[in-house]
Design a protein around this motif. Structure first.
Motif, PDB file in Angstrom:
ATOM      1  N   THR A 120     -62.439 -44.388 -69.967  1.00  0.00           N
ATOM      2  CA  THR A 120     -61.206 -44.099 -70.650  1.00  0.00           C
ATOM      3  C   THR A 120     -60.106 -43.586 -69.530  1.00  0.00           C
ATOM      4  N   ILE A 121     -60.420 -42.709 -68.708  1.00  0.00           N
ATOM      5  CA  ILE A 121     -59.483 -42.412 -67.452  1.00  0.00           C
ATOM      6  C   ILE A 121     -59.293 -43.576 -66.553  1.00  0.00           C
ATOM      7  N   ALA A 122     -60.112 -44.314 -66.401  1.00  0.00           N
ATOM      8  CA  ALA A 122     -59.876 -45.226 -65.591  1.00  0.00           C
ATOM      9  C   ALA A 122     -58.674 -46.381 -65.911  1.00  0.00           C
ATOM     10  N   ALA A 123     -58.995 -46.625 -67.436  1.00  0.00           N
ATOM     11  CA  ALA A 123     -57.896 -47.402 -68.205  1.00  0.00           C
ATOM     12  C   ALA A 123     -56.545 -46.669 -68.162  1.00  0.00           C
ATOM     13  N   ILE A 124     -56.622 -45.393 -68.134  1.00  0.00           N
ATOM     14  CA  ILE A 124     -55.319 -44.889 -68.345  1.00  0.00           C
ATOM     15  C   ILE A 124     -54.434 -44.926 -67.017  1.00  0.00           C
ATOM     16  N   ARG A 125     -55.314 -44.678 -66.018  1.00  0.00           N
ATOM     17  CA  ARG A 125     -54.816 -44.860 -64.422  1.00  0.00           C
ATOM     18  C   ARG A 125     -54.378 -46.174 -64.130  1.00  0.00           C
ATOM     19  N   ALA A 126     -54.989 -47.106 -64.744  1.00  0.00           N
ATOM     20  CA  ALA A 126     -54.737 -48.563 -64.445  1.00  0.00           C
ATOM     21  C   ALA A 126     -53.311 -48.894 -65.174  1.00  0.00           C
ATOM     22  N   THR A 127     -52.837 -48.296 -66.084  1.00  0.00           N
ATOM     23  CA  THR A 127     -51.527 -48.586 -66.849  1.00  0.00           C
ATOM     24  C   THR A 127     -50.299 -48.285 -65.859  1.00  0.00           C
ATOM     25  N   LYS A 128     -50.550 -47.481 -64.723  1.00  0.00           N
ATOM     26  CA  LYS A 128     -49.450 -47.422 -63.606  1.00  0.00           C
ATOM     27  C   LYS A 128     -48.943 -48.756 -63.024  1.00  0.00           C
ATOM     28  N   THR A 129     -50.041 -49.254 -62.621  1.00  0.00           N
ATOM     29  CA  THR A 129     -49.771 -50.829 -61.788  1.00  0.00           C
ATOM     30  C   THR A 129     -50.095 -51.926 -62.738  1.00  0.00           C
ATOM     31  N   HIS A 130     -50.724 -51.854 -63.729  1.00  0.00           N
ATOM     32  CA  HIS A 130     -51.318 -52.842 -64.483  1.00  0.00           C
ATOM     33  C   HIS A 130     -52.217 -53.758 -63.770  1.00  0.00           C
TER      34      HIS A 130
END
Length: 216
Positions: A120-130
């Motif tokens: 979950t946390i990895a997915a949220i952080r990935a939304t910064k750069t997509h």
């Protein structure tokens, strides 16, 4: 994890959006115990805050509908939907990190397992750069971008809502930043990284973006 079928290109309509319906969907995913409901109430309050026009509970509803259409039932995916915009200040550079930290505190309280928390946390952080090499997280990023491939009127409303969220930015400055974002999408070999989302939304997303760049 995802339905391989590529029949149809309609954007799925979100389910019933009453407060009770949202709470029921939450409880199906995360349980109805006191700590879970406490987190649910906090997220609903955050998503209903002043200054939000696109990043609202409607956005959550649409993503949940997409997950259902794609037959994605993973708990971490649903948690990422609920938490990825929990902290949102238009233009801030730390929205994703603060949302990830909030999730990091809330997910253990909700009873989620360690591997689910990490995903979950990895997915949220990935939304910064997509950007990510994780195929599962790519599915989440595609769901978050699916609004670009919405039906034309929905896309126009999305564009207007984003402009309202950045109403504190002058017209020329906003237009410059928006055009920069849209053109960066068109320069990508593929806006959507996974087959299911690419088939359903790629062509219409490019048409929508080109129409916006031309002023609709």
């Amino acid at each position: 994890m995802v339905n391989k079928s590529t029949t149809g290109t309609e954007t799925p309509a979100p389910p019933e959006t009453t407060g009770e319906a949202r709470r029921n969907r939450w409880c199906e995913s995360f349980g109805s115990h006191e700590n879970s409901i406490m987190v649910f109430n906090d997220l609903c309050t955050r998503m209903s805050g002043d200054g939000r026009f696109y990043h609202t509970m409607d956005h959550i509803d649409e993503l949940l509908a997409l997950a259902e259409a794609a037959k994605i039932s993973d708990k971490w995916f649903h948690a990422a939907i609920w938490f990825h915009d929990a902290v949102y200040h238009p233009g801030a550079k730390d929205n994703e990190e603060l949302s990830a930290r909030l999730a990091g505190k809330a997910l253990p309280v909700m009873g989620m397992e360690g591997d689910e928390q990490a995903k979950t946390i990895a997915a949220i952080r990935a939304t910064k750069t997509h950007k990510t090499k994780d195929k599962d997280v790519q599915l989440f990023l595609d769901a978050d971008m699916a609004i670009l491939g919405a039906e034309r009127e929905r896309y126009r409303r999305y564009a207007a809502d984003i402009r309202q969220e950045f109403s504190h930015i002058s017209g020329w400055r906003y237009a410059w930043g928006r055009r920069r974002f849209l053109k960066s999408c068109l320069r990508r070999k593929a806006i959507f990284l996974t087959p299911w989302f690419n088939h359903k939304f790629e062509a219409r997303a490019r048409a929508n973006i080109q129409a916006e760049l031309k002023g609709f």
